[in-house]
Design a protein around this motif. Sequence first.
Motif, PDB file in Angstrom:
ATOM      1  N   ALA A 128      33.413  70.869  61.229  1.00 18.91           N
ATOM      2  CA  ALA A 128      33.534  72.275  60.857  1.00 18.91           C
ATOM      3  C   ALA A 128      34.633  73.013  61.621  1.00 18.91           C
ATOM      4  N   THR A 129      35.406  72.298  62.422  1.00 21.84           N
ATOM      5  CA  THR A 129      36.527  72.913  63.128  1.00 21.84           C
ATOM      6  C   THR A 129      37.740  72.933  62.216  1.00 21.84           C
ATOM      7  N   ARG A 133      26.545  66.753  58.687  1.00 20.28           N
ATOM      8  CA  ARG A 133      26.305  67.951  59.491  1.00 20.28           C
ATOM      9  C   ARG A 133      27.607  68.301  60.199  1.00 20.28           C
ATOM     10  N   ARG A 134      28.536  68.794  59.428  1.00 24.91           N
ATOM     11  CA  ARG A 134      29.837  69.130  59.995  1.00 24.91           C
ATOM     12  C   ARG A 134      29.706  70.234  61.046  1.00 24.91           C
ATOM     13  N   ASP A 135      28.709  71.124  60.864  1.00 25.23           N
ATOM     14  CA  ASP A 135      28.503  72.190  61.846  1.00 25.23           C
ATOM     15  C   ASP A 135      27.977  71.656  63.176  1.00 25.23           C
ATOM     16  N   ALA A 136      27.545  70.405  63.195  1.00 23.88           N
ATOM     17  CA  ALA A 136      27.071  69.770  64.429  1.00 23.88           C
ATOM     18  C   ALA A 136      28.112  68.803  64.992  1.00 23.88           C
ATOM     19  N   ALA A 164      27.480  78.469  56.923  1.00 27.24           N
ATOM     20  CA  ALA A 164      26.297  77.618  56.791  1.00 27.24           C
ATOM     21  C   ALA A 164      26.545  76.469  55.819  1.00 27.24           C
ATOM     22  N   ALA A 165      27.581  76.594  54.974  1.00 25.61           N
ATOM     23  CA  ALA A 165      27.902  75.526  54.018  1.00 25.61           C
ATOM     24  C   ALA A 165      28.346  74.252  54.713  1.00 25.61           C
ATOM     25  N   TYR A 166      28.737  74.337  55.986  1.00 24.27           N
ATOM     26  CA  TYR A 166      29.139  73.142  56.722  1.00 24.27           C
ATOM     27  C   TYR A 166      27.940  72.311  57.198  1.00 24.27           C
ATOM     28  N   GLY A 167      26.750  72.820  57.034  1.00 26.84           N
ATOM     29  CA  GLY A 167      25.560  72.046  57.341  1.00 26.84           C
ATOM     30  C   GLY A 167      25.144  71.265  56.112  1.00 26.84           C
ATOM     31  N   PRO A 182      32.899  87.477  58.457  1.00 26.79           N
ATOM     32  CA  PRO A 182      32.829  86.521  57.349  1.00 26.79           C
ATOM     33  C   PRO A 182      32.220  87.141  56.107  1.00 26.79           C
ATOM     34  N   GLN A 183      32.744  86.684  54.966  1.00 27.36           N
ATOM     35  CA  GLN A 183      32.264  87.171  53.680  1.00 27.36           C
ATOM     36  C   GLN A 183      31.564  86.045  52.939  1.00 27.36           C
ATOM     37  N   ALA A 184      30.380  86.264  52.449  1.00 24.15           N
ATOM     38  CA  ALA A 184      29.678  85.255  51.658  1.00 24.15           C
ATOM     39  C   ALA A 184      29.415  85.808  50.273  1.00 24.15           C
TER      40      ALA A 184
END
Length: 322
Positions: free
Chosen positions: A36-37, A23-26, A8-11, A319-321
């Motif tokens: 985010a790739t 918005r790297r996740d987009a 979620a940090a990529y948003g 994934p670990q957060a």
Amino acid sequence: MGVALSHAAYGSCALCPRRCGARRDAGRAGLCGMDATLRVARSALHLWEEPPISGEAGSGAIFFSGCPLRCVFCQNHEISSEGFGLAVSAARLAEMMLELQGQGALNINLVTPLHFAPHVREAVLSARAAGLALPVVCNTSGYELAEVVRALSDVVDVWLTDFKYASPQLARELSAAPDYPEVAAEALVAMVESVRAAGGRSLSGDGSMRRGVIVRHLVLSSHADDSCAVLDRVWELAGNEVDLSVMNQYTPNEACRRRGGPLARGVTEEEYEIVLCHADDLGFERIWWQEGGTVSESFVPAFDATGVEGPELACPPGPQAL
């Protein structure tokens, strides 16, 4: 301020000091040039680091695409600003680490990775769960957020960090980052604190580093005064809790040659000696230096996707957060 290293940090990205909000996740690229790739340009043994990192066996270097800085003298421009690299998953990244361990690497050397910090943490945890026993080196420009450094302290054993500038004006001119000196100082303090909390600097019997901080400084032509000011700052912040690597390998790239001026030539022996003597006068006990004749592009590996393609780690943990 803390940071949770989930994907979620990529948003609205704030993983680097640019805090560009992309918005790297987009699918939108941040100022690092990446969405985010996860992209990797090379995964192979590397012999051109400091002796405690490379030794004789070589460091397992994984070069990531993209970079938050815009250094006019960059030697890795193919991956830092031109975007070369192949898309991989965190599971493939984890498997690369195990492959390098199988090739006899002394460590896993992650080169400019922290704009992909969520992937990196996930991959290291997965690789360790699958048998990775090597130290993990974070090889960074120094332009990192202290909170991201702290968030990765449980998966990074060795911080191999640049400290490029003491002058904000010079940092603005050469890397488009006037906040570099203060950001790098805060990041260095966080690195030293993380190693101290883990038990301090540690070497293996063969002299390879298991845990520690190495601060690199590249001397630039006509800027020995700023180099000495950098060493003053590093000494003030960390003293002999760090190893110091003073490099004279500055090599003008094509853009610097065309531009002319002080960065169109290499560093003179006199300039380099001024900086080395200053390091010695300050009291640094562990100084790595380079002999003459290192002005060469031979320190730059071929970015040809060596070792990047291959199988993913089977059934990695989720994934670990933090």
